[in-house]
Design an enzyme around this catalytic site. Structure first.
Site, PDB file in Angstrom:
ATOM      1  N   LYS A 278       0.854  -1.241   0.015  1.00  0.00           N
ATOM      2  CA  LYS A 278      -0.148  -0.070  -0.094  1.00  0.00           C
ATOM      3  C   LYS A 278       1.050   1.322   0.023  1.00  0.00           C
ATOM      4  CE  LYS A 278      -3.820  -2.061   2.638  1.00  0.00           C
ATOM      5  NZ  LYS A 278      -5.115  -1.771   1.538  1.00  0.00           N
ATOM      6  N   ARG A 352     -10.348 -11.472   1.974  1.00  0.00           N
ATOM      7  CA  ARG A 352     -11.154 -12.761   1.420  1.00  0.00           C
ATOM      8  C   ARG A 352     -10.299 -14.025   1.408  1.00  0.00           C
ATOM      9  NH1 ARG A 352     -11.382  -9.441  -4.190  1.00  0.00           N
ATOM     10  NH2 ARG A 352     -11.311  -7.743  -2.278  1.00  0.00           N
TER      11      ARG A 352
HETATM   12  N1  BES Z   1      -8.158  -3.773   4.252  1.00  0.00           N
HETATM   13  C1  BES Z   1      -8.220  -3.563   3.153  1.00  0.00           C
HETATM   14  C2  BES Z   1      -9.429  -2.737   2.792  1.00  0.00           C
HETATM   15  C3  BES Z   1      -9.381  -1.236   2.805  1.00  0.00           C
HETATM   16  C4  BES Z   1      -8.593  -0.423   1.894  1.00  0.00           C
HETATM   17  C5  BES Z   1     -10.061  -0.628   3.721  1.00  0.00           C
HETATM   18  C6  BES Z   1      -8.584   1.004   1.765  1.00  0.00           C
HETATM   19  C7  BES Z   1     -10.068   0.900   3.948  1.00  0.00           C
HETATM   20  C8  BES Z   1      -9.338   1.544   3.087  1.00  0.00           C
HETATM   21  C9  BES Z   1      -8.236  -4.615   2.252  1.00  0.00           C
HETATM   22  O1  BES Z   1      -7.676  -5.713   2.504  1.00  0.00           O
HETATM   23  C10 BES Z   1      -7.533  -4.097   0.849  1.00  0.00           C
HETATM   24  O2  BES Z   1      -6.430  -3.829   0.726  1.00  0.00           O
HETATM   25  N2  BES Z   1      -8.408  -4.265  -0.153  1.00  0.00           N
HETATM   26  C11 BES Z   1      -8.108  -4.069  -1.572  1.00  0.00           C
HETATM   27  C12 BES Z   1      -8.317  -5.305  -2.351  1.00  0.00           C
HETATM   28  C13 BES Z   1      -8.196  -4.807  -3.828  1.00  0.00           C
HETATM   29  C14 BES Z   1      -6.512  -5.239  -3.887  1.00  0.00           C
HETATM   30  C15 BES Z   1      -8.865  -5.550  -4.922  1.00  0.00           C
HETATM   31  C16 BES Z   1      -8.522  -2.603  -1.963  1.00  0.00           C
HETATM   32  O3  BES Z   1      -9.606  -2.320  -1.336  1.00  0.00           O
HETATM   33  O4  BES Z   1      -7.895  -1.869  -2.361  1.00  0.00           O
HETATM   34 ZN    ZN Z   2      -5.296  -5.712   2.020  1.00  0.00          ZN
END
Ligand code: BES
Ligand code: ZN
Ligand code: ZN
Length: 498
Positions: A278, A352
């Site tokens: 991230k 997931r």
């Molecule tokens: N924990 C995050 C979800 C999240 C992202 C919560 C941003 C709040 C703000 C999750 O594990 C994640 O990173 N999801 C990705 C999925 C994508 C790679 C398909 C996302 O939502 O960017």
């Molecule tokens: Zn994630």
């Protein structure tokens, strides 16, 4: 903070502040307020004439040394239009009043319930409102504002006739709000103070205190059970994963074939994204990525005291998501506990993965009706912002309808999202059974839900995406900035009304 219900006339209550609420009506000074107005020599009429006192939502009017009352102050909180008034508004009013008075170093308050609201639900809402409002996130601050704490809250206005109902509501509200704060406290912990092992220890301690059965699966048992999806996320860092299982069994054993609720909560104690790392900006918030698991543990804590007549199994897969040298890489293919193969196209879609094994294990343990909660996608924040929880159902709409009815009953905003079969195609795998992200066609929160649904199979299932709602980026008048404990009240209602 002590909370009691008192049937003494409100004028005789010796307290830091007597609190009540006022409706935004043509004539706001009616009923009990008309009585109070008389005792304060028509001061309320004068304020009302000058438009300082209108009843607009959460308007605060603080009157010092009110004549005719034993209370040191009188605080009137705007309740908005009477026809829109409900227990959710009352909960916010009680919370906002507590935070308003606490910030002014007032120590006690008495909350006077208005003439038409003297019932069980009001007492419950007030207890929930003040207990959740009292929660602060200053655990790691050296200069805690110890002078700013409310010692006691009295719920007033009830008579001997409605006292029993009020006390019942107060007890229920206390149990639910304390469980909510328990969950919020876990979410507030930074990842260096809450690893999967520490979360498991805290869950075990809570379960033992609450008389719940608990089983903590360590990395060895997780490997023996072939939970390959959970292990694939955990392999990126040095902290071992845990699969936390907490079970509530009612005292009178349910009939064979009775439904068993399975609550599965995502508990990634920190989500760096893994190799699909991230951006640095805002990454600190990812300590909250275990909010789904915390919520489910909080629900179990409340159920142990409310004692519904249904068996509930709570399964919380927990790990960090780290980009270490042994981390999984995009393109890696993993085998979940169910036997399905997964192509991991993005290591940041890890929630997931761990839920795949969590949901499968909950079914294996006997769950017949599943709900999972997870901070799963940024896409749900785009779709619903921080207002509504995203609700995703399987083929059994009646199960989803039950949850939506519970959400409505407890005043939590939830919105059902579409789950058409067409979306399933987005996660069809090229080199394995399924892939962990959609193939670039949008609908990110729906493809996340469909991925989990693959592991729920035909078992009635609901997925709650709480990524937008589990954390308050700004303080609210009735709630501190930080963890909200969202969905706990809904799930407690679902289990206790089953
Ligand atoms: N924990 C995050 C979800 C999240 C992202 C919560 C941003 C709040 C703000 C999750 O594990 C994640 O990173 N999801 C990705 C999925 C994508 C790679 C398909 C996302 O939502 O960017
Ligand atoms: Zn994630
Ligand atoms: Zn995550």
């Amino acid at each position: 903070m002590q909370i009691t219900l008192e049937t003494k006339p409100y004028a005789a209550l010796e307290t830091g502040a007597l609190v009540s609420y006022v409706f935004e009506d043509a004539d706001p000074i009616q009923g009990t307020l008309a009585e109070i107005n008389k005792s304060v020599n028509n001061l309320l009429s004068k304020l009302s004439a000058g438009a300082e006192f209108t009843g607009k939502p959460l308007e605060m009017t603080l009157i010092h040394a009110p004549a005719g009352l034993k209370a040191a102050r009188l605080l009137l909180v705007g309740a908005g239009k009477r026809d829109k008034f409900d227990v959710a508004t009352l909960r916010k009013i009680a919370g906002a009043a507590l935070r308003y008075l606490k910030s002014r170093s007032i120590k006690q308050l008495a909350f006077l319930v208005r003439e038409n609201d003297l019932n069980e639900d009001s007492a419950q809402a007030i207890a929930e409102g003040v207990i959740t409002a009292d929660f602060e996130t200053d655990k790691y601050k050296s200069d805690k504002k110890n002078d700013k704490s409310i010692d006691s809250v009295v719920i007033a206005g009830y008579s001997d006739q409605d006292k029993a109902a009020g006390e019942k509501g107060l007890t229920r509200g206390r149990i639910i709000a304390e469980a909510q704060n328990f969950a919020r406290d876990l979410v507030n912990e930074p990842s260096n103070k809450l690893t999967p092992r520490i979360l498991a220890e805290k869950a075990e301690a809570m379960a033992k205190e609450s008389g719940l059965a608990v089983d903590i699966l360590d990395e060895k048992r997780i490997a023996d059970l072939k939970m390959g999806a959970l292990l694939s996320v955990a392999q990126g860092g040095p902290e071992p994963p845990r699969m936390i299982v907490v079970t509530y069994t009612p005292a009178t054993p349910p009939k064979p074939g009775a439904p068993v609720i399975g609550l599965v909560g995502k508990a990634v104690t920190f989500d760096t994204g893994g190799i699909s790392i991230k951006p640095a900006d805002g990454m600190e918030k990812m300590k909250y990525d275990m909010a789904g698991g915390a919520t489910m543990l909080g629900v179990m804590r409340a159920l142990s005291q409310l004692k519904p007549n249904v068996k509930v199994i709570c399964v919380v897969p927990s790990t960090e998501n780290m980009p270490g040298g042994k981390a999984q890489k995009p393109g890696d293919i993993q085998t979940a506990m169910s036997g399905k193969t997964i192509e991991v196209l993005n290591t940041d879609a890890e929630g997931r993965l761990i839920l795949a094994d969590g949901v499968h294990y909950a079914k294996q343990l006997g769950a017949t009706h599943l709900v999972d909660a997870a901070t799963l996608t940024g896409a749900i924040v785009v779709a619903l912002a921080n207002i509504n929880v995203g609700v995703f159902g399987g083929s059994d709409q009646s199960w989803t309808d039950k949850l939506l009815a519970s959400a409505k009953a407890v005043g939590e905003k939830m919105w059902q999202m579409p789950m058409d079969d067409e979306y399933r195609e987005f996660i069809r795998g090229s080199f394995a059974d399924i892939q962990n992200i959609g193939s670039g066609k949008g609908g990110g929160s729906i493809t996340g839900a469909w991925f989990i649904r693959e592991f729920a199979g035909d078992t009635p299932w609901i997925h709650l995406d709480i990524a937008g709602t589990a954390w308050n980026d700004d303080a609210k008048p009735w709630l501190a900035k930080g963890p909200t404990g969202v969905a706990l009240r809904t799930l407690v209602n679902l289990a206790t009304s089953y």
